[in-house]
Motif scaffolding. Structure first.
Motif, PDB file in Angstrom:
ATOM      1  N   PRO A  98      21.028  -2.001   8.777  1.00  0.00           N
ATOM      2  CA  PRO A  98      20.339  -1.211   7.751  1.00  0.00           C
ATOM      3  C   PRO A  98      18.851  -1.578   7.679  1.00  0.00           C
ATOM      4  CG  PRO A  98      21.666  -2.916   6.734  1.00  0.00           C
ATOM      5  CD  PRO A  98      22.032  -2.918   8.187  1.00  0.00           C
ATOM      6  N   LEU A  99      17.989  -0.551   7.520  1.00  0.00           N
ATOM      7  CA  LEU A  99      16.548  -0.784   7.416  1.00  0.00           C
ATOM      8  C   LEU A  99      16.187  -1.284   6.016  1.00  0.00           C
ATOM      9  CD1 LEU A  99      15.043   2.316   9.237  1.00  0.00           C
ATOM     10  CD2 LEU A  99      15.102  -0.042  10.045  1.00  0.00           C
ATOM     11  N   SER A 100      15.260  -2.310   5.952  1.00  0.00           N
ATOM     12  CA  SER A 100      14.783  -2.829   4.658  1.00  0.00           C
ATOM     13  C   SER A 100      13.447  -2.171   4.304  1.00  0.00           C
ATOM     14  CB  SER A 100      14.610  -4.350   4.740  1.00  0.00           C
ATOM     15  OG  SER A 100      14.035  -4.836   3.547  1.00  0.00           O
ATOM     16  N   GLN A 101      13.347  -1.757   3.066  1.00  0.00           N
ATOM     17  CA  GLN A 101      12.103  -1.126   2.586  1.00  0.00           C
ATOM     18  C   GLN A 101      11.102  -2.162   2.073  1.00  0.00           C
ATOM     19  OE1 GLN A 101      12.887   1.983  -0.212  1.00  0.00           O
ATOM     20  NE2 GLN A 101      10.828   2.866  -0.061  1.00  0.00           N
ATOM     21  N   THR A 102      11.478  -3.441   2.140  1.00  0.00           N
ATOM     22  CA  THR A 102      10.627  -4.503   1.603  1.00  0.00           C
ATOM     23  C   THR A 102       9.266  -4.540   2.298  1.00  0.00           C
ATOM     24  OG1 THR A 102      12.583  -5.827   1.116  1.00  0.00           O
ATOM     25  CG2 THR A 102      10.454  -6.977   1.155  1.00  0.00           C
ATOM     26  N   ALA A 103       9.277  -4.432   3.627  1.00  0.00           N
ATOM     27  CA  ALA A 103       8.019  -4.487   4.372  1.00  0.00           C
ATOM     28  C   ALA A 103       7.109  -3.331   3.986  1.00  0.00           C
ATOM     29  CB  ALA A 103       8.298  -4.473   5.867  1.00  0.00           C
ATOM     30  N   THR A 104       7.694  -2.136   3.887  1.00  0.00           N
ATOM     31  CA  THR A 104       6.894  -0.966   3.505  1.00  0.00           C
ATOM     32  C   THR A 104       6.368  -1.105   2.088  1.00  0.00           C
ATOM     33  OG1 THR A 104       8.191   0.437   4.974  1.00  0.00           O
ATOM     34  CG2 THR A 104       6.909   1.533   3.259  1.00  0.00           C
ATOM     35  N   THR A 105       7.228  -1.579   1.189  1.00  0.00           N
ATOM     36  CA  THR A 105       6.804  -1.790  -0.203  1.00  0.00           C
ATOM     37  C   THR A 105       5.673  -2.800  -0.271  1.00  0.00           C
ATOM     38  OG1 THR A 105       9.040  -1.304  -0.990  1.00  0.00           O
ATOM     39  CG2 THR A 105       7.566  -2.451  -2.509  1.00  0.00           C
ATOM     40  N   ALA A 106       5.770  -3.877   0.509  1.00  0.00           N
ATOM     41  CA  ALA A 106       4.712  -4.892   0.527  1.00  0.00           C
ATOM     42  C   ALA A 106       3.407  -4.299   1.033  1.00  0.00           C
ATOM     43  CB  ALA A 106       5.142  -6.068   1.403  1.00  0.00           C
ATOM     44  N   LYS A 107       3.521  -3.442   2.063  1.00  0.00           N
ATOM     45  CA  LYS A 107       2.307  -2.793   2.588  1.00  0.00           C
ATOM     46  C   LYS A 107       1.683  -1.881   1.536  1.00  0.00           C
ATOM     47  CE  LYS A 107       3.627  -2.853   7.475  1.00  0.00           C
ATOM     48  NZ  LYS A 107       3.948  -2.018   8.654  1.00  0.00           N
ATOM     49  N   LEU A 108       2.526  -1.149   0.799  1.00  0.00           N
ATOM     50  CA  LEU A 108       2.017  -0.258  -0.249  1.00  0.00           C
ATOM     51  C   LEU A 108       1.340  -1.057  -1.361  1.00  0.00           C
ATOM     52  CD1 LEU A 108       4.978   2.279  -0.514  1.00  0.00           C
ATOM     53  CD2 LEU A 108       2.693   2.717   0.418  1.00  0.00           C
ATOM     54  N   ILE A 109       1.953  -2.182  -1.758  1.00  0.00           N
ATOM     55  CA  ILE A 109       1.373  -3.030  -2.807  1.00  0.00           C
ATOM     56  C   ILE A 109       0.053  -3.622  -2.332  1.00  0.00           C
ATOM     57  CG2 ILE A 109       1.679  -5.160  -4.117  1.00  0.00           C
ATOM     58  CD1 ILE A 109       4.668  -4.535  -4.201  1.00  0.00           C
ATOM     59  N   ASP A 110       0.016  -4.076  -1.069  1.00  0.00           N
ATOM     60  CA  ASP A 110      -1.206  -4.658  -0.530  1.00  0.00           C
ATOM     61  C   ASP A 110      -2.327  -3.622  -0.464  1.00  0.00           C
ATOM     62  OD1 ASP A 110      -2.597  -6.903   0.849  1.00  0.00           O
ATOM     63  OD2 ASP A 110      -2.628  -5.475   2.506  1.00  0.00           O
ATOM     64  N   LEU A 111      -1.985  -2.405  -0.057  1.00  0.00           N
ATOM     65  CA  LEU A 111      -2.983  -1.329  -0.012  1.00  0.00           C
ATOM     66  C   LEU A 111      -3.529  -1.036  -1.401  1.00  0.00           C
ATOM     67  CD1 LEU A 111      -4.463   0.948   1.513  1.00  0.00           C
ATOM     68  CD2 LEU A 111      -2.438   2.380   1.144  1.00  0.00           C
ATOM     69  N   LYS A 112      -2.645  -0.996  -2.380  1.00  0.00           N
ATOM     70  CA  LYS A 112      -3.068  -0.725  -3.759  1.00  0.00           C
ATOM     71  C   LYS A 112      -3.963  -1.840  -4.282  1.00  0.00           C
ATOM     72  CE  LYS A 112      -1.118   0.404  -8.300  1.00  0.00           C
ATOM     73  NZ  LYS A 112       0.143   0.629  -9.054  1.00  0.00           N
ATOM     74  N   GLN A 113      -3.590  -3.092  -4.013  1.00  0.00           N
ATOM     75  CA  GLN A 113      -4.392  -4.222  -4.481  1.00  0.00           C
ATOM     76  C   GLN A 113      -5.764  -4.237  -3.823  1.00  0.00           C
ATOM     77  OE1 GLN A 113      -3.671  -6.215  -6.976  1.00  0.00           O
ATOM     78  NE2 GLN A 113      -1.732  -5.139  -7.265  1.00  0.00           N
ATOM     79  N   GLN A 114      -5.809  -3.867  -2.544  1.00  0.00           N
ATOM     80  CA  GLN A 114      -7.095  -3.798  -1.858  1.00  0.00           C
ATOM     81  C   GLN A 114      -8.013  -2.757  -2.509  1.00  0.00           C
ATOM     82  OE1 GLN A 114      -6.430  -3.059   2.282  1.00  0.00           O
ATOM     83  NE2 GLN A 114      -5.574  -5.095   2.699  1.00  0.00           N
ATOM     84  N   GLN A 115      -7.441  -1.609  -2.826  1.00  0.00           N
ATOM     85  CA  GLN A 115      -8.229  -0.561  -3.468  1.00  0.00           C
ATOM     86  C   GLN A 115      -8.700  -0.996  -4.854  1.00  0.00           C
ATOM     87  OE1 GLN A 115      -9.184   2.352  -1.945  1.00  0.00           O
ATOM     88  NE2 GLN A 115      -8.260   1.399  -0.149  1.00  0.00           N
ATOM     89  N   LEU A 116      -7.811  -1.626  -5.636  1.00  0.00           N
ATOM     90  CA  LEU A 116      -8.188  -2.099  -6.973  1.00  0.00           C
ATOM     91  C   LEU A 116      -9.265  -3.178  -6.890  1.00  0.00           C
ATOM     92  CD1 LEU A 116      -4.694  -2.255  -8.739  1.00  0.00           C
ATOM     93  CD2 LEU A 116      -6.554  -0.667  -9.233  1.00  0.00           C
ATOM     94  N   ALA A 117      -9.128  -4.073  -5.913  1.00  0.00           N
ATOM     95  CA  ALA A 117     -10.142  -5.126  -5.746  1.00  0.00           C
ATOM     96  C   ALA A 117     -11.483  -4.514  -5.367  1.00  0.00           C
ATOM     97  CB  ALA A 117      -9.689  -6.124  -4.684  1.00  0.00           C
ATOM     98  N   SER A 118     -11.448  -3.494  -4.499  1.00  0.00           N
ATOM     99  CA  SER A 118     -12.698  -2.830  -4.111  1.00  0.00           C
ATOM    100  C   SER A 118     -13.332  -2.136  -5.306  1.00  0.00           C
ATOM    101  CB  SER A 118     -12.404  -1.807  -3.010  1.00  0.00           C
ATOM    102  OG  SER A 118     -13.569  -1.099  -2.669  1.00  0.00           O
ATOM    103  N   VAL A 119     -12.503  -1.494  -6.133  1.00  0.00           N
ATOM    104  CA  VAL A 119     -13.022  -0.832  -7.337  1.00  0.00           C
ATOM    105  C   VAL A 119     -13.623  -1.852  -8.297  1.00  0.00           C
ATOM    106  CG1 VAL A 119     -12.357   0.450  -9.413  1.00  0.00           C
ATOM    107  CG2 VAL A 119     -11.496   1.156  -7.190  1.00  0.00           C
ATOM    108  N   GLN A 120     -12.941  -2.985  -8.487  1.00  0.00           N
ATOM    109  CA  GLN A 120     -13.432  -4.005  -9.405  1.00  0.00           C
ATOM    110  C   GLN A 120     -14.735  -4.609  -8.910  1.00  0.00           C
ATOM    111  OE1 GLN A 120     -11.942  -4.750 -12.408  1.00  0.00           O
ATOM    112  NE2 GLN A 120     -13.882  -5.810 -12.725  1.00  0.00           N
ATOM    113  N   LYS A 121     -14.839  -4.831  -7.599  1.00  0.00           N
ATOM    114  CA  LYS A 121     -16.062  -5.383  -7.032  1.00  0.00           C
ATOM    115  C   LYS A 121     -17.238  -4.441  -7.250  1.00  0.00           C
ATOM    116  CE  LYS A 121     -18.020  -7.117  -2.693  1.00  0.00           C
ATOM    117  NZ  LYS A 121     -17.764  -7.381  -1.251  1.00  0.00           N
TER     118      LYS A 121
END
Length: 458
Positions: free
Chosen positions: A267-290
């Motif tokens: 069975p495929l795990s969605q954990t890796a994809t979820t982590a990538k989505l969270i990392d992408l979101k955090q990168q965008q938020l960090a860029s906005v905050q900067k």
């Protein structure tokens, strides 16, 4: 009448008392004696004369240049009565206005950018587009790009699921096909074994896929009468059937190997994809905050510049800080530019009955002996009138150390003067005159004696 000159005694007395000695020397001697007595008891004031100026007891305010811009209007007039808030001087304001306008526009742009950054941040946090449309800073497009990246990651995971399902389906089909073929071989083996058992035991075989083999054996068996030949035929037939069975069993085992080699992915795990989505979101938020922090810092800088621009704009108008009389430091200055901070004028109190005035004057150091507070002075104004203004005063302050200039060394003195009501209309700040300082008293005898001895009395 009888003339006493004809008497002998009369002639005697006349010659005795009316000669040169009695008519000239004696009166002079008497006058000198009287003058001597007068000089021993009568006193004269010892004074010193210098020049002075009427000044106020205090200065209400000092007017300074507040700008380096060119002077636009100059209302500074010496001895003019001014009220608080009166415009004294204005400077050209065009450059200051332009600077303030540019800074204000930049502040509005930064505030608008910060608002759009906040909308971008809210969109990222809530996961919903909070923009009403495209913005001029491109943050709505950035959010759409972020959504596209999210869709790409999600699509990749869905594609993986689809690929897995396809691969699993193909594997299932292969397994089913192999198992079907394997089952067919197993049935053939079973039918061959049934035929072989029938030949061994002599039992009848019916409805068998290899019925022809059994029937062929029975037909051949009927043609042979000798038991040895029958046994030989039986053995040969069984051997042929066993070879077929061995071949079929070998094929079955080959199918087992193929079936075991086919494996379905886990069975495929969605954990890796979820982590990538969270990392992408955090990168965008960090860029906005900067970027928000950078814009906030720029906003603070711009506000400081705005305050300076407003201050510069306000500094282009000089107003009277208090009511009073204006005294211009140099009423002849007509320069187009005056350095910021330059003293332009001072404001003195209005002249009323309650106004205290002072006279400042300078005394040469060689004539400072005998100066002390409390001494009386007399100030006589330099006026071309029949009866010049004369004011009496008393010394209130003497500088502790002399001041020097090109003419010599002097002590600065200040005296408080009384202004009679009849003289108030004639008194003005800055009025110059002669100052007579009463340093003390001497008898006339000592005065002339000191003069003869070379000791100056003033």
């Amino acid at each position: 009448m009888f003339d006493d000159r004809y008497l002998e005694s009369g002639e005697f007395y006349h010659r005795r008392y009316k000669n040169f000695s009695t008519l000239i020397i004696i009166p002079i001697a008497v006058v000198l004696m009287l003058f001597l007595v007068f000089s021993l008891f009568a006193k004269r004031e010892i004074t010193m004369k210098t020049t002075g100026q009427i000044v106020p007891q205090k200065i209400l305010a000092t007017v300074q240049s507040t700008s380096n811009q060119a002077i636009d209007q100059n209302n500074l007039i010496d001895n003019q009565v001014v009220k608080k808030g009166d415009v004294l001087m204005t400077f050209q304001q065009q450059e200051t206005k332009i600077s303030a306008s540019v800074v204000e526009q930049r502040i509005n742009q930064v505030n608008e950018r910060l608002d759009n950054l906040k909308t971008y941040q809210d969109s990222l946090i809530k996961g919903e587009n909070q923009f009403n449309g495209a913005d001029k800073f491109g943050y709505a497009s950035l959010y759409q790009s972020y959504l596209a990246q999210v869709d790409t990651l999600t699509s990749d995971f869905q594609q993986q699921i689809s690929d897995k399902n396809t691969a699993d389906g193909q594997a299932e089909q292969q397994l089913a096909s192999l198992k079907k073929n394997q089952g067919r071989m197993a049935t053939q083996v079973q039918q061959y074994e049934t035929v072989m058992n029938g030949i061994r035991t002599g039992q009848s075989v019916k409805e068998n896929h290899y019925q022809a083999v059994y029937d062929s054996y029975q037909q051949q068996l009927k043609k042979v009468s000798i038991d040895a030949e029958k046994q030989q035929l039986k053995t040969a037939t069984i051997t042929d059937i066993q070879q077929q069975i061995d071949q079929l069993q070998s094929g079955t085992r080959a199918y087992d190997d193929q079936i075991s080699s086919i494996r379905k992915s886990g069975p495929l795990s969605q954990t890796a994809t979820t982590a990538k989505l969270i990392d992408l979101k955090q990168q965008q938020l960090a860029s906005v905050q900067k970027e928000s922090n950078a814009q906030e810092q720029e906003l603070l800088t711009l506000k400081a510049k705005k305050d300076l621009a407003i201050e510069d704009y306000q500094d282009t108008v000089i107003k009277a800080p208090d009511d009073g009389i204006l005294h211009v430091e140099n009423d002849k200055f007509k320069n187009k530019y005056v350095s910021k901070g330059t003293n332009l004028a001072v404001i003195y109190p209005k002249l009323t009955k309650q106004t205290y005035l002072e006279v400042t004057y300078y005394v040469p150091t060689e004539q400072s002996v005998g100066l002390k507070q409390g001494q009386m002075i007399k100030f006589t104004a330099n006026q071309n009138v029949t009866k010049p203004l004369a004011l009496n005063g008393r010394v209130t302050k003497i500088s502790t150390a002399p001041v020097s200039n090109k003419d010599g060394s002097y002590y600065q003195c200040t005296a408080k003067v009384d202004i009679p009501e009849r003289a108030q209309a004639h008194v003005k700040y800055g009025l110059n005159g002669r100052v007579a300082i009463t340093k003390g008293q001497k008898t006339w005898f000592n005065y002339y004696k000191d003069n003869l001895m070379g000791d100056k009395n003033d």
